[in-house]
Design a protein around this motif. Structure first.
Motif, PDB file in Angstrom:
ATOM      1  N   UNK A  20     176.579  95.986  73.098  1.00 53.82           N
ATOM      2  CA  UNK A  20     175.202  95.559  73.335  1.00 53.82           C
ATOM      3  C   UNK A  20     174.386  96.828  73.509  1.00 53.82           C
ATOM      4  N   UNK A  21     173.478  97.088  72.572  1.00 53.21           N
ATOM      5  CA  UNK A  21     172.673  98.305  72.617  1.00 53.21           C
ATOM      6  C   UNK A  21     171.477  98.070  73.523  1.00 53.21           C
ATOM      7  N   UNK A  22     171.242  98.996  74.452  1.00 52.59           N
ATOM      8  CA  UNK A  22     170.153  98.850  75.414  1.00 52.59           C
ATOM      9  C   UNK A  22     168.812  98.656  74.716  1.00 52.59           C
ATOM     10  N   UNK A  23     168.042  97.704  75.218  1.00 46.29           N
ATOM     11  CA  UNK A  23     166.714  97.444  74.696  1.00 46.29           C
ATOM     12  C   UNK A  23     166.692  96.647  73.408  1.00 46.29           C
ATOM     13  N   UNK A  24     167.854  96.247  72.906  1.00 49.01           N
ATOM     14  CA  UNK A  24     167.915  95.563  71.616  1.00 49.01           C
ATOM     15  C   UNK A  24     168.170  94.070  71.766  1.00 49.01           C
ATOM     16  N   UNK A  25     168.839  93.642  72.830  1.00 52.55           N
ATOM     17  CA  UNK A  25     169.176  92.237  73.080  1.00 52.55           C
ATOM     18  C   UNK A  25     169.979  91.588  71.964  1.00 52.55           C
ATOM     19  N   UNK A  26     170.749  92.360  71.228  1.00 58.33           N
ATOM     20  CA  UNK A  26     171.603  91.811  70.185  1.00 58.33           C
ATOM     21  C   UNK A  26     172.998  92.393  70.338  1.00 58.33           C
ATOM     22  N   UNK A  27     173.983  91.645  69.881  1.00 56.40           N
ATOM     23  CA  UNK A  27     175.363  92.072  69.962  1.00 56.40           C
ATOM     24  C   UNK A  27     175.852  92.566  68.608  1.00 56.40           C
ATOM     25  N   UNK A  28     176.651  93.618  68.642  1.00 55.56           N
ATOM     26  CA  UNK A  28     177.224  94.220  67.434  1.00 55.56           C
ATOM     27  C   UNK A  28     178.731  94.314  67.609  1.00 55.56           C
ATOM     28  N   UNK A  29     179.473  94.206  66.516  1.00 53.87           N
ATOM     29  CA  UNK A  29     180.920  94.355  66.560  1.00 53.87           C
ATOM     30  C   UNK A  29     181.325  95.572  65.744  1.00 53.87           C
ATOM     31  N   UNK A  30     182.297  96.329  66.265  1.00 58.85           N
ATOM     32  CA  UNK A  30     182.809  97.495  65.548  1.00 58.85           C
ATOM     33  C   UNK A  30     183.816  97.020  64.503  1.00 58.85           C
ATOM     34  N   UNK A  31     183.566  97.394  63.263  1.00 54.11           N
ATOM     35  CA  UNK A  31     184.456  97.049  62.158  1.00 54.11           C
ATOM     36  C   UNK A  31     184.895  98.313  61.447  1.00 54.11           C
ATOM     37  N   UNK A  32     186.050  98.246  60.830  1.00 55.95           N
ATOM     38  CA  UNK A  32     186.550  99.348  60.016  1.00 55.95           C
ATOM     39  C   UNK A  32     186.132  99.102  58.575  1.00 55.95           C
ATOM     40  N   UNK A  33     185.672 100.154  57.909  1.00 53.54           N
ATOM     41  CA  UNK A  33     185.370 100.036  56.486  1.00 53.54           C
ATOM     42  C   UNK A  33     186.678 100.066  55.711  1.00 53.54           C
ATOM     43  N   UNK A  34     186.650  99.623  54.478  1.00 51.02           N
ATOM     44  CA  UNK A  34     187.867  99.613  53.668  1.00 51.02           C
ATOM     45  C   UNK A  34     188.505 100.991  53.658  1.00 51.02           C
TER      46      UNK A  34
END
Length: 86
Positions: A20-34
């Motif tokens: 959760x990035x501060x000030x963004x109010x959205x959630x992100x997931x860490x993914x590996x690229x191919x």
């Protein structure tokens, strides 16, 4: 989607972690690229498109996140469940 936080003890970034990035109010997931491309990306969990770019290592990703400020939900510390919308 329901995220149940079990405990908070792992502070090292890895694939599957939620950010959760501060000030963004959205959630992100860490993914590996191919494997052919190498590297890592964080993807918006709401729409699957927004990203802050690709990173060659998790250390570089973490350095960028530290500048912005973030909360980490380690994949070791949560249980993700898909639940029907109400």
């Amino acid at each position: 989607m329901l995220i149940e936080v079990i405990e908070k003890n792992n502070r090292e970034l890895k694939i599957g972690d939620i950010i959760e990035i501060n000030g963004n109010n959205e959630l992100y997931m860490i993914l590996s690229l191919k494997e052919a491309l190498g590297g890592y990306v964080i993807v918006n969990m709401q729409n699957g498109y927004d990203s802050f770019g690709a990173y060659k290592s998790l250390n570089r990703l973490e350095a960028d996140l530290k500048v912005r400020g973030y909360n980490l939900y380690s994949s070791d510390d949560y249980k993700l469940q898909l639940v029907p919308r109400e």
